[in-house]
Design a protein around this motif. Structure first.
Motif, mmCIF file in Angstrom:
data_model
loop_
_atom_site.group_PDB
_atom_site.id
_atom_site.type_symbol
_atom_site.label_atom_id
_atom_site.label_comp_id
_atom_site.label_asym_id
_atom_site.label_seq_id
_atom_site.Cartn_x
_atom_site.Cartn_y
_atom_site.Cartn_z
ATOM 1 N N VAL A 294 36.643 60.463 42.938
ATOM 2 C CA VAL A 294 35.564 60.115 41.993
ATOM 3 C C VAL A 294 34.264 60.718 42.518
ATOM 4 O O VAL A 294 33.728 60.279 43.533
ATOM 5 C CB VAL A 294 35.416 58.580 41.862
ATOM 6 N N TYR A 295 33.768 61.762 41.822
ATOM 7 C CA TYR A 295 32.512 62.404 42.219
ATOM 8 C C TYR A 295 31.327 61.613 41.657
ATOM 9 O O TYR A 295 31.465 60.858 40.705
ATOM 10 C CB TYR A 295 32.483 63.845 41.697
ATOM 11 N N GLY A 296 30.146 61.831 42.258
ATOM 12 C CA GLY A 296 28.939 61.181 41.745
ATOM 13 C C GLY A 296 28.578 59.927 42.527
ATOM 14 O O GLY A 296 27.926 59.027 42.006
ATOM 15 N N SER A 297 28.960 59.882 43.823
ATOM 16 C CA SER A 297 28.631 58.674 44.617
ATOM 17 C C SER A 297 27.114 58.496 44.717
ATOM 18 O O SER A 297 26.634 57.364 44.834
ATOM 19 C CB SER A 297 29.224 58.800 46.023
ATOM 20 N N GLU A 298 26.355 59.612 44.593
ATOM 21 C CA GLU A 298 24.894 59.486 44.712
ATOM 22 C C GLU A 298 24.326 58.653 43.563
ATOM 23 O O GLU A 298 23.302 57.985 43.714
ATOM 24 C CB GLU A 298 24.212 60.856 44.776
ATOM 25 N N TYR A 299 25.032 58.611 42.431
ATOM 26 C CA TYR A 299 24.574 57.741 41.334
ATOM 27 C C TYR A 299 24.952 56.285 41.632
ATOM 28 O O TYR A 299 24.163 55.358 41.479
ATOM 29 C CB TYR A 299 25.211 58.156 40.006
ATOM 30 N N VAL A 300 26.212 56.099 42.078
ATOM 31 C CA VAL A 300 26.715 54.726 42.296
ATOM 32 C C VAL A 300 25.889 54.016 43.376
ATOM 33 O O VAL A 300 25.555 52.836 43.275
ATOM 34 C CB VAL A 300 28.205 54.765 42.688
ATOM 35 N N GLU A 301 25.478 54.798 44.412
ATOM 36 C CA GLU A 301 24.736 54.190 45.531
ATOM 37 C C GLU A 301 23.344 53.722 45.114
ATOM 38 O O GLU A 301 22.690 52.980 45.828
ATOM 39 C CB GLU A 301 24.598 55.214 46.666
ATOM 40 N N ARG A 302 22.895 54.156 43.929
ATOM 41 C CA ARG A 302 21.569 53.718 43.465
ATOM 42 C C ARG A 302 21.588 52.228 43.158
ATOM 43 O O ARG A 302 20.572 51.550 43.259
ATOM 44 C CB ARG A 302 21.169 54.478 42.192
ATOM 45 N N CYS B 159 17.356 60.789 30.995
ATOM 46 C CA CYS B 159 18.405 60.810 32.029
ATOM 47 C C CYS B 159 19.753 60.932 31.317
ATOM 48 O O CYS B 159 19.807 61.148 30.113
ATOM 49 C CB CYS B 159 18.336 59.545 32.874
ATOM 50 N N ALA B 160 20.831 60.728 32.074
ATOM 51 C CA ALA B 160 22.164 60.984 31.522
ATOM 52 C C ALA B 160 22.474 60.071 30.332
ATOM 53 O O ALA B 160 23.278 60.401 29.481
ATOM 54 C CB ALA B 160 23.214 60.760 32.607
ATOM 55 N N ILE B 161 21.804 58.896 30.264
ATOM 56 C CA ILE B 161 22.213 57.960 29.205
ATOM 57 C C ILE B 161 21.271 57.992 28.003
ATOM 58 O O ILE B 161 21.514 57.299 27.006
ATOM 59 C CB ILE B 161 22.342 56.518 29.743
ATOM 60 N N ARG C 186 28.514 60.513 36.091
ATOM 61 C CA ARG C 186 27.255 61.233 35.803
ATOM 62 C C ARG C 186 26.068 60.294 35.715
ATOM 63 O O ARG C 186 24.955 60.690 35.429
ATOM 64 C CB ARG C 186 27.405 62.034 34.501
ATOM 65 N N ASP C 187 26.339 58.982 35.883
ATOM 66 C CA ASP C 187 25.231 58.017 35.935
ATOM 67 C C ASP C 187 25.753 56.794 36.673
ATOM 68 O O ASP C 187 26.946 56.687 36.946
ATOM 69 C CB ASP C 187 24.745 57.659 34.513
ATOM 70 N N LEU C 188 24.849 55.876 36.979
ATOM 71 C CA LEU C 188 25.181 54.733 37.831
ATOM 72 C C LEU C 188 26.361 53.915 37.327
ATOM 73 O O LEU C 188 27.374 53.743 38.009
ATOM 74 C CB LEU C 188 23.922 53.854 37.962
#
Ligand code: EPZ
Length: 417
Positions: A389-397, A116-118, A368-370
């Protein structure tokens, strides 16, 4: 693809009850497969990874009833032992179903978890331990076909105190024949929570929270009532948001004992804490200071999941701080985004040098990650002006409606789909 619109410069503070832990809830949900009877879990975190894991249980044939933050799970009638590749690649923690399915059905099919991203995030430590305990593993077309007619207790020596591997071995060992000892086991609070849940179901486990955990296999596990403990990373994220914006905050349900390393690092920046039963109150200094170094590591070391958020805080601290990220090989991607907000960060491989700056300004930045996304959110709340701030789909995880939480605590933030 969603994004947050944030108008920074307002103090984030007040009182807030921290929710249930993502990283405790996910392994416990997998563990419900081992219980013969119904399980009731309270204080569940209503986050994307939690719903995804409930979907896996349903796809296996379990009955799942969620009401508010309480879920009732009945796994009597499971009809499948396969966790699809796309599921595993969408959510890595689904590899924990391997140990649970083998412990229950003695067979499992698991899709190959990607990186994954990390980082690459291999599962060699899990698989090596499983083979020692009698699991036959065949890899074919990106799937692991696992069978274990007899699961045998064994002394397992982990070459790294992997959280997931410790959890997976626990799930395999609780109904094994004989005794298993995990040496160099992970000591995270989430391991302790999983053991407490398994013990509530009748498992015989000793030594959780220490580097050696002993499991005496039992024939069967019954159902249980269990409450998910608080999320120490959500608590740390809120504390940093307040410290960066000059707000005072009280977190209900947060326990000091699980957050020592985070609190100690924040005290070095000048934050003052007071503690009551299940409550942490924080008062930030007029000006944050640094001049120390941070090394992430297995519990009780500084948590890697707090590293991105702490980096955001340190961009505003007077002085220089060095952060070494020893757990994941690619967990500094938020650094370049913070520089676009005016931060002064120099990254060399796994070491980041953060030189405090006068202040951050709003910008368009990409999570790009949570935890990287969360770090950019708290930076946007502290920055002067507007940010996207883009990437809310990661934060919502990992954070439940974080935009409502920050709004409740004084921030100006909206989630745009
Ligand atoms: C858990 O991941 C957490 N996830 C992570 O939280 C957390 O960062 C991590 O533990 C460390 O604390 C959940 O609990 C769902 P590891 P996990 O196995 O189990 C290497 C978040 O933001 N390794 O302790 O995957 C691995 O590559 C997430 O909430 C192997 O080499 O962590 C990594 O470098 C991110 N082989 C290191 O160990 C293996 O077989 C730590 O991984 C397993 C791991």
């Amino acid at each position: 693809m969603g994004y947050y619109l944030v108008e920074g410069g307002r103090p984030i503070g007040g009182e807030f009850a921290v929710r249930g832990s993502k990283n405790a809830a996910l392994p416990i949900l997998a563990a419900t497969l081992l219980a013969k009877d119904e399980v009731v879990l309270e204080n569940c975190p209503l986050i994307r990874d939690f719903y995804l894991t409930l979907d896996i249980l349903k796809s296996l044939g379990c009955r799942v009833e969620l009401k508010d933050r309480t879920v009732v799970i009945d796994t009597k009638k499971i009809q499948d032992v396969k966790i699809r590749e796309e599921t595993v690649q969408k959510m890595r923690s689904s590899i924990l179903f391997l140990g649970a399915l083998l412990g229950r059905e003695h067979r499992a099919i698991l899709g190959h978890p990607g990186g994954c991203a990390i980082g690459k995030r291999p599962i060699d430590i899990h698989l090596r331990a499983f083979e020692k305990m009698g699991v036959e593993i065949e890899e074919k077309e990106g799937l692991f076909y696992c069978t274990a007619p007899h699961i045998l207790g064994y002394h397992i020596y982990l070459n790294y105190p992997s959280v997931g591997a410790t959890e997976n071995i626990l799930l395999l060992a609780v109904k094994a024949e004989g005794v298993t000892v995990i040496h160099n086991a992970a000591r995270e609070p989430e391991i302790v929570a999983l053991v407490r849940f398994l013990r509530a179901c009748g498992a015989e486990i000793y030594g959780e929270g220490t580097p050696s955990i002993m499991i005496e296999g039992v024939k069967k596990l019954h159902g249980a009532y269990f409450s998910i403990p608080f999320d120490r990373i959500e608590a740390g994220t809120l504390l940093c948001a307040s410290a960066m914006t000059g707000g005072e905050i009280s977190l209900m349900g947060a326990e000091k004992g699980d957050m020592e390393a985070t609190l100690e690092a924040m005290e070095k920046t000048g934050c003052q804490f007071t503690f009551e039963a299940e409550k942490i109150c924080m008062k930030p200094p007029k000006k944050l200071k640094s001049g120390f170094s941070l090394v992430t590591g297995p519990f009780p070391g500084f948590p890697t999941d707090m590293q991105p958020i702490m980096m955001s805080l340190l961009t505003l601290a007077r002085g220089t701080c060095m952060i070494s990220e020893t757990v994941f090989e690619a967990r500094f991607r938020h650094g370049e985004e913070l520089c676009r907000m005016g931060a002064n960060i120099v990254i060399e491989d796994r070491v980041a040098q953060i030189n405090g700056c006068k202040g951050l300004h709003g910008a368009e930045v990409f999570g790009r990650d949570l935890r990287g996304g969360a770090a950019l959110l708290v930076a946007a709340l502290a920055a002067e002006g507007k940010s996207t701030v883009y990437g809310s789909e990661y934060v919502e995880r990992g954070y439940e409606r974080i935009e409502d939480v920050f709004s409740l605590l004084g921030g100006k933030i909206r989630l745009m789909e």
